[in-house]
Design an enzyme around this catalytic site. Structure first.
Site, PDB file in Angstrom:
ATOM      1  N   GLY A  90       0.807  -1.212   0.000  1.00  0.00           N
ATOM      2  CA  GLY A  90       0.000   0.000   0.000  1.00  0.00           C
ATOM      3  C   GLY A  90       0.840   1.261   0.000  1.00  0.00           C
ATOM      4  O   GLY A  90       1.844   1.363   0.719  1.00  0.00           O
ATOM      5  N   ASP A  92       0.141   4.090   1.243  1.00  0.00           N
ATOM      6  CA  ASP A  92       0.138   4.760   2.547  1.00  0.00           C
ATOM      7  C   ASP A  92       1.186   4.161   3.475  1.00  0.00           C
ATOM      8  O   ASP A  92       1.823   4.884   4.256  1.00  0.00           O
ATOM      9  CB  ASP A  92      -1.244   4.709   3.183  1.00  0.00           C
ATOM     10  CG  ASP A  92      -1.822   3.307   3.239  1.00  0.00           C
ATOM     11  OD1 ASP A  92      -1.282   2.382   2.582  1.00  0.00           O
ATOM     12  OD2 ASP A  92      -2.837   3.119   3.930  1.00  0.00           O
ATOM     13  N   ASP A 113       0.175   2.766  11.764  1.00  0.00           N
ATOM     14  CA  ASP A 113      -0.821   3.653  11.155  1.00  0.00           C
ATOM     15  C   ASP A 113      -2.209   3.126  11.522  1.00  0.00           C
ATOM     16  O   ASP A 113      -2.599   2.030  11.120  1.00  0.00           O
ATOM     17  CB  ASP A 113      -0.644   3.687   9.640  1.00  0.00           C
ATOM     18  CG  ASP A 113      -1.481   4.783   8.983  1.00  0.00           C
ATOM     19  OD1 ASP A 113      -2.402   5.316   9.634  1.00  0.00           O
ATOM     20  OD2 ASP A 113      -1.220   5.103   7.804  1.00  0.00           O
TER      21      ASP A 113
END
Length: 240
Positions: A90, A92, A113
């Site tokens: 990902g 992110d 996260d």
């Protein structure tokens, strides 16, 4: 002026940077507001990361002749990816890791996260992303209890409650919130077996529920993903 855009499943975040300095940032923006903010404050270049809207849709909505770097799996990044399936990693997670490595260079890091899912990733002191864990996020756990049973109602996240719930509502809240807290502390402890001196860097919308309850020392950086996106943008500009 650079702009970093992190477009999530529900809301978007945007950060304005003067070189490496974060000037301002906004969170919980819906798509039209995100586009309007950029159109009203034209940057020199943009880095765009999204889990649901492709970069072409962003460029079309923006309608401006501004360079947009799409953070895809093929874009060079200032960390190494020691990951078996980099194409599925990902954006992110990559951005958060790059941001943490920029803020804490030459340190072993666990980057947490707390978004829709909770990710726990190890970035070693050489700047190598080693991988980590993905678990359900807080709201996902509440939704699962409601969706997979016939009688349990849906509740929202709360500050970490008393451990022993005295009602069904309290028991669900305790199960989810104390469960996530125990998970985080346990995983951090497991990582410390790998590197006793590692630093814990945390971001994501749900961290305020847990920040004061976590026993291990942590560094909370709400804008971590945006910082990482800007670092990746500047890294690519330098390569040109």
């Amino acid at each position: 002026m650079n702009v970093a855009v992190d477009s999530g499943n529900t809301y978007s975040k945007i950060g304005w940077f003067d070189e490496d300095k974060l000037i301002s940032y906004q969170t919980r923006l819906i798509w039209p507001d995100l586009i309007r903010e950029i159109q009203n404050n034209l940057p020199d270049q943009i880095i765009y990361s999204s889990v649901n809207k492709p970069a072409e849709e962003f460029r079309e909505a923006l309608g401006l002749a501004i360079p947009v770097l799409d953070l895809s799996a093929d874009i060079p990044v200032p960390i190494k990816k020691e990951y078996k399936t980099p194409q599925t990693l990902g954006a992110d997670r990559v951005a958060a890791a790059a941001g943490a490595n920029w803020l804490f260079p030459e340190k072993d890091l666990v980057v947490i996260d707390m978004g829709t899912c909770i990710t726990y990733d190890l970035v070693d002191r050489t700047g190598a992303f080693q991988g980590g864990l993905i678990t359900p996020g807080v709201k996902m756990r509440f939704a699962a209890l409601h969706s997979f049973t016939k009688r349990l109602p849906l509740f929202e996240p709360v500050a970490v409650p008393d451990f022993i719930g005295k009602s069904t509502k309290e028991a669900i809240e305790s199960g989810v919130m104390n469960g996530v807290l125990a998970e985080m502390e346990g995983i951090i402890e497991r990582y410390r077996h790998i590197s006793p001196s590692l630093r814990v860097v945390v971001c994501g919308g749900d961290i305020p529920f847990f920040e004061s309850s976590l026993k291990p020392a942590i560094f909370v950086v709400p804008e971590l993903v945006l910082i990482g996106l800007n670092r990746i943008l500047r890294y690519n500009v330098a390569l040109q």
